[in-house]
Scaffold this active site. Structure first.
Site, PDB file in Angstrom:
ATOM      1  N   SER A 188       0.872  -1.281   0.095  1.00 23.91           N
ATOM      2  CA  SER A 188       0.069  -0.062  -0.016  1.00 23.91           C
ATOM      3  C   SER A 188       0.799   1.218  -0.150  1.00 23.91           C
ATOM      4  CB  SER A 188      -0.898  -0.006   1.383  1.00 23.91           C
ATOM      5  OG  SER A 188      -1.552   1.395   1.537  1.00 23.91           O
ATOM      6  N   TYR A 232      -2.170  -0.671  10.409  1.00 22.19           N
ATOM      7  CA  TYR A 232      -2.069  -1.071   8.918  1.00 22.19           C
ATOM      8  C   TYR A 232      -0.811  -0.510   8.202  1.00 22.19           C
ATOM      9  CZ  TYR A 232      -3.538  -0.337   3.994  1.00 22.19           C
ATOM     10  OH  TYR A 232      -3.747  -0.374   2.665  1.00 22.19           O
ATOM     11  N   LYS A 286       1.888  -3.020   6.359  1.00 23.58           N
ATOM     12  CA  LYS A 286       2.036  -2.707   4.937  1.00 23.58           C
ATOM     13  C   LYS A 286       3.781  -2.420   4.734  1.00 23.58           C
ATOM     14  CE  LYS A 286      -1.629  -3.765   3.246  1.00 23.58           C
ATOM     15  NZ  LYS A 286      -1.822  -4.906   2.381  1.00 23.58           N
TER      16      LYS A 286
END
Length: 339
Positions: free
Chosen positions: A163, A176, A180
Site C-alpha cells: 500500500s 495497517y 504494509k
C-alpha cells in the site's frame, strides 16, 4: 568525480525503459492464479482482470457465501474455483494451494491481496491490533509463498499487495501502515531471493481505491466521525482510483515483471514527497493528524457498516462500489451489520 543528479536520473529512467523493452511480457493465457481476499473489493477486481487476460483463477476468502456470490458475478464457468479459508492458518493456505492444483491442474501466479485495515487513533489501538495486521498483511503472504513455491519454480509470478501506507505512515492507520511496511519489505526480500528459483515477485503500492471496503473495516476512536471521514475520502474522485483501473495497472505490473509499482497519481506524489523531503512530509502529516478526530473512550472496534451516517449513505460512489464489489449481500441496507 561528482556525477550530476540529472544525469543519474536520466540513466535510471533509460535503464528502466530499456528493461521493459527487452523483457518479454508474461503471457497469462492458460495460466492459473490463486487470489487471496478474492471474494470482494480489490481481490474481486483483480480476479476479473486476470480472467480477461486469459487466466483461470481460484478465489480464497473466509466466507463461503461471499465466495459463491463472487464466483457467480464473474460468470466464467469452468475457469473460476473457490476455497474457503483463513490466510492466518497455515493448514488453510496449504489446502488452498492443493485445491487450486486439483481444480486447474497447475498453479502459476499468487496474488497476495487479503488484508485488514483498522482505522482509529493510536491511543485506541492495542498491541493485538498490530499483531493481527502483521499476521494478515505480512506473515500470511510469506507462508503462502512458501506453501506454493514447489509449483512456482521455473517461471511463476507472485504479487504482494502492499500500500501507499507501506511507504508513508498515514495517521490513524498505524497498525495497517506498520504491516504494509513489512509487506513491502517482504516483497523486496522475496524478489531478490526467489530470482534464482525462476520466480518473479512484484510489490504493488496502491493509494486509495473505490472498492467499497470501508463498510467492513474495523473502526476505533470516535467511531462515527472516523468512519465518515474514512468513507468519504475513500470515494472522492481525483483522490481515489476506480478499482477496475487499479486492478488493470496491478496486473500490468505483474505481466511486465516490475519489482515495484505505485498505483495512482496521489500515491505517487505522496511517496515521492516522502523520498525527497522526509522532514517536510513528516511535519505535514503531524499537522494533518491534529485535524483528525481525537481518541474515543474504548479500545473496542465496530465495523464501519454499524456507524453509517446520513452523509455516508448518501454517497453514490460509495454505494455503487459496495454493490459492484460484493461488499454486502443484495438488498442489505447500509446500516445493517451483516457480513
Amino acid at each position: 568525480m561528482r556525477i550530476p543528479k540529472r544525469l543519474l536520473l536520466a540513466a535510471t529512467v533509460g535503464a528502466t525503459l530499456a528493461r521493459r523493452a527487452l523483457t518479454p511480457p508474461y503471457d497469462l493465457s492458460g495460466k492459473v492464479a490463486l487470489v487471496t481476499g478474492g471474494s470482494r473489493g480489490l481481490g474481486l477486481a483483480l480476479a476479473q482482470e486476470l480472467l480477461t487476460r486469459g487466466a483461470r483463477v481460484t478465489l480464497m476468502a473466509r466466507t463461503e457465501a461471499d465466495l459463491d456470490r463472487a464466483q457467480a458475478s464473474l460468470n466464467a464457468p469452468g475457469r473460476v474455483s473457490v476455497v474457503a479459508g483463513d490466510v492466518t492458518q497455515a493448514a488453510d493456505l496449504d489446502r488452498a494451494v492443493a485445491e487450486t492444483v486439483r481444480a486447474h491442474g497447475r498453479l502459476d501466479v499468487l496474488v497476495n491481496n487479503a488484508g485488514i485495515i483498522q482505522v482509529g487513533p493510536l491511543a485506541n489501538t492495542t498491541e493485538a491490533d498490530f499483531r493481527q495486521s502483521l499476521e494478515v498483511n505480512a506473515l500470511a503472504p510469506l507462508r503462502l509463498v512458501r506453501a506454493a513455491l514447489p509449483h512456482l519454480r521455473g517461471g511463476g509470478r507472485v504479487v504482494i499487495v502492499s500500500s501507499l501506507g507501506g511507504k508513508v505512515a498515514v495517521p490513524h492507520l498505524a497498525p495497517y501502515s506498520v504491516s504494509k511496511f513489512a509487506a513491502a519489505g517482504l516483497g523486496q526480500a522475496l524478489r531478490a531471493e526467489l530470482a534464482r528459483e525462476g520466480v518473479t515477485v512484484t510489490t504493488v503500492l496502491p493509494g486509495l481505491m473505490r472498492t467499497g471496503s470501508p463498510r467492513n473495516a474495523p473502526i476505533k476512536g470516535q467511531q462515527a466521525r472516523e468512519y465518515t471521514l474514512f468513507a468519504t475520502l475513500d470515494n472522492l474522485p481525483g483522490l481515489t482510483l476506480d478499482a477496475h483501473e487499479a486492478a488493470r495497472r496491478i496486473v500490468t505490473a505483474l505481466v511486465r515483471g516490475d519489482a515495484e509499482a505505485t498505483i495512482g497519481a496521489p500515491a505517487w506524489l505522496l511517496s515521492t514527497a516522502q523520498a525527497l523531503a522526509p522532514q517536510l512530509t513528516a511535519d505535514l502529516l503531524a499537522l494533518g493528524s491534529r485535524l483528525l478526530p481525537g481518541p474515543g473512550r474504548t479500545t473496542q472496534a465496530v465495523a464501519g457498516r454499524e456507524v453509517e451516517t446520513a452523509l455516508t449513505r448518501a454517497n453514490p460512489l460509495k454505494s455503487a462500489a459496495e454493490a459492484e464489489f460484493n461488499q454486502k449481500p443484495a438488498g442489505q441496507s447500509g446500516g445493517e451489520a451483516g457480513a
